[in-house]
Write an enzyme that holds these catalytic residues in place. Structure first.
Site, PDB file in Angstrom:
ATOM      1  CB  CYS A 286     -36.956 -32.382  15.843  1.00 20.51           C
ATOM      2  SG  CYS A 286     -38.215 -33.106  14.836  1.00 20.51           S
TER       3      CYS A 286
ATOM      4  CG  ASP B  55     -37.284 -29.864  19.942  1.00 21.97           C
ATOM      5  OD1 ASP B  55     -37.865 -30.575  19.110  1.00 21.97           O
ATOM      6  OD2 ASP B  55     -36.840 -28.729  19.698  1.00 21.97           O
TER       7      ASP B  55
ATOM      8  CB  CYS C 199     -31.772 -26.997  22.725  1.00 21.68           C
ATOM      9  SG  CYS C 199     -33.097 -26.095  21.921  1.00 21.68           S
TER      10      CYS C 199
ATOM     11  CB  CYS D 210     -37.878 -23.979  20.908  1.00 22.81           C
ATOM     12  SG  CYS D 210     -36.436 -24.898  20.377  1.00 22.81           S
TER      13      CYS D 210
END
Lengths: 130, 384
Positions: free
Chosen positions: A33, A35, A58, A102
């Site tokens: 994904c 992360d 990110c 996130c």
């Protein structure tokens, strides 16, 4: 695209790095994904006295890690568990809809680190019994 | 932000001053409709037809085979959907490649809902279409093959001539999305063995919103729009005269100066590649040797592309990434993944794309900043 607070945390993230002898470690996400987050906590008398992270991800993932670790430092285990991803996102001045995951990742990271801490505590108790 | 280093020329380019000047007359003075019979209209008509001739001379085709459209995406859509729909009585099978632009891939996927079937030719680790695999996918009912000329992300040049020859032998229509080839590679449609070819003006210093479609005489795609007789009804709507003049001018400049552009950008790309390779460890080149001279794609292992992009932006450097985080879909670049790279590597890919305006000083500045940015982000990452 990102708020000023997100960019500030991304530029100068707080609590970065691997911790020596942590009380608990939480590893979440996966590279698929884009992360992955590792959260380290040090706990003394039920209080999170130190916290740090390592993140592959990110801007939003790095900023969420930084903000989340800031928010739980000095908090009790119960207070840390009550932290929601929404609170993290709000404190960051909002995240784009596609990046909300996130902040979820950061919340999950904390929960897993605490779970790991509790497991280790349990094991210690069992060892003492033996 | 004082400095501005634009290294995202595969996304779009700065409009050339000469191009701007060439089109102004058609905004300010000769603003007539080319379909009008009075002088003002006929001045516009001459400009359009003159532009068509100029484009045709670069494409080595007849002016009547050149069509002006609204974009590269539109050209791709007319070619792929239009030809498939027109010739579906001959067969319903289409072949394309794994690294196409979405304008082609999504068009083909859409056609599948209309009863067409398709197969995707794979690429090697170098990002170049495996011609043997493509060949093995051909069936008696194959009517169309669409393979791009140069890839937008890696710059890899595709074996168009060879595929064109195979298509010709089997009487299969062949389209190439040549958007990233313009100004870098020959656009001679006879040499390339193509039946149709798509171009986009803003990739070679013309404005956005103007595309070109070459189609061989005798091929009649069903148009996407229905309207007047403009562009032989292949693309009806009043001709965008200023932009048509601009795109022809831009293409002319691109080929007038191509030797100079090739020499300079090849040198700068090599300088960038050497600078990064020498100064930064654990990287992977995603651009093969056989690539367009302006494109360099590198994966910085262990870190994610979007964070590199934003960090470089702080220094005024504009690049792009194949990372999920910028695609709007959370999926890593289908191009880099098709080359067999793993997810981490795909997410860490960064594309530097140069133009005739790129300078040596900008490249040196970029090498320096990429080095410090990668070091900084790697410190945060669990993968060192």
């Amino acid at each position: 695209m990102y708020s000023q607070t997100v960019m500030d945390h991304f530029r100068n993230p707080h609590n970065v790095g691997k911790m020596e002898n942590p009380s608990g470690v939480g590893k979440v996400g996966n590279p698929q994904c884009g992360d992955e987050m590792i959260i380290y906590i040090k706990v003394e008398n039920n209080v999170i006295t130190d916290v740090s992270f390592e993140t592959f991800g990110c801007v939003a993932a790095i900023a969420s890690s930084s903000m989340t670790t800031d928010l739980i430092k000095g908090k009790t285990i119960e207070e840390a568990l009550a932290l929601s991803n929404k609170e993290v996102a709000d404190k960051l001045g909002g995240l784009p809809p596609l990046k909300m995951h996130c902040s979820v990742l950061a919340e999950d990271g904390i929960k897993m680190a605490i779970e790991d801490y509790r497991k280790r505590e349990e094991e210690k108790k069992n060892e003492q019994k033996i | 932000m004082e400095k501005s280093v634009y290294l995202d020329n595969n996304a779009t380019t700065k409009v050339d001053k000469e191009v701007v000047e060439s089109m102004m007359k058609y905004l300010k003075d000769d603003y007539g409709n080319p379909s009008s019979l009075y002088t003002l209209g006929q001045n516009a008509r001459s400009a359009v037809e003159d532009s068509r001739k100029r484009v045709a001379s670069i494409l080595n085709c007849e002016p009547r085979d050149v069509f002006f459209t609204g974009s590269g995406t539109e050209s791709d859509n007319i070619a792929v959907k239009g030809v498939a729909r027109r010739y579906k009585n001959k067969g319903n099978h289409i072949i394309t490649s794994a690294i196409e632009h979405h304008a082609v891939l999504k068009s083909v996927e859409h056609l599948a809902k209309e009863g067409f079937t398709y197969d995707i030719a794979k690429v090697g680790e170098d990002g170049i279409v495996d011609v043997d695999h493509l060949k093995s996918l051909i069936k008696p009912e194959t009517i169309l093959i669409s393979v791009m000329y140069a890839n937008n992300e890696t710059g890899a040049i595709q074996p168009i001539e060879e595929i064109g020859k195979i298509a010709k032998e089997r009487e299969i229509y062949f389209h190439t999305d040549a958007v990233q080839g313009a100004g870098k590679l020959t656009l001679d449609v006879k040499k390339l063995n193509v039946d149709m070819l798509s171009l986009s003006g803003h990739k070679f210093h013309a404005p956005k919103g103007i595309g070109i479609l070459y189609k061989r005489t005798g091929i009649n795609p069903i148009p996407l729009f229905h309207g007047g007789h403009h562009e032989l009804s292949v693309r009806p709507s009043t001709e965008n005269v200023p932009y048509i003049v601009a795109v022809a001018k831009a293409l002319e400049i691109a080929y007038r100066d191509i030797d100079e552009h090739r020499a300079k950008q090849t040198m700068l790309k090599e300088r960038l590649k050497a600078g990064i390779t020498k100064n930064i460890g654990n990287i992977l080149l995603n651009t093969p040797d056989n690539s367009v001279f302006n494109t360099l794609n590198i994966s910085f292992v262990g870190i994610e592309g979007e964070s590199i992009l934003f960090s470089l932006d702080e220094f005024g450097i504009a690049v792009s990434t194949g990372s999920a985080c910028t695609s709007g879909s959370l999926e890593a670049s289908h191009v880099i993944m098709a080359m067999g790279r793993d997810h981490t590597t795909s997410h860490g890919s960064v594309r530097f794309s140069l133009s005739k305006y790129t300078t040596e000083e900008e490249i040196d500045y970029t090498i320096d900043k990429v080095k410090s940015v990668v070091e900084k982000i790697r410190k945060i990452s669990p993968y060192k």
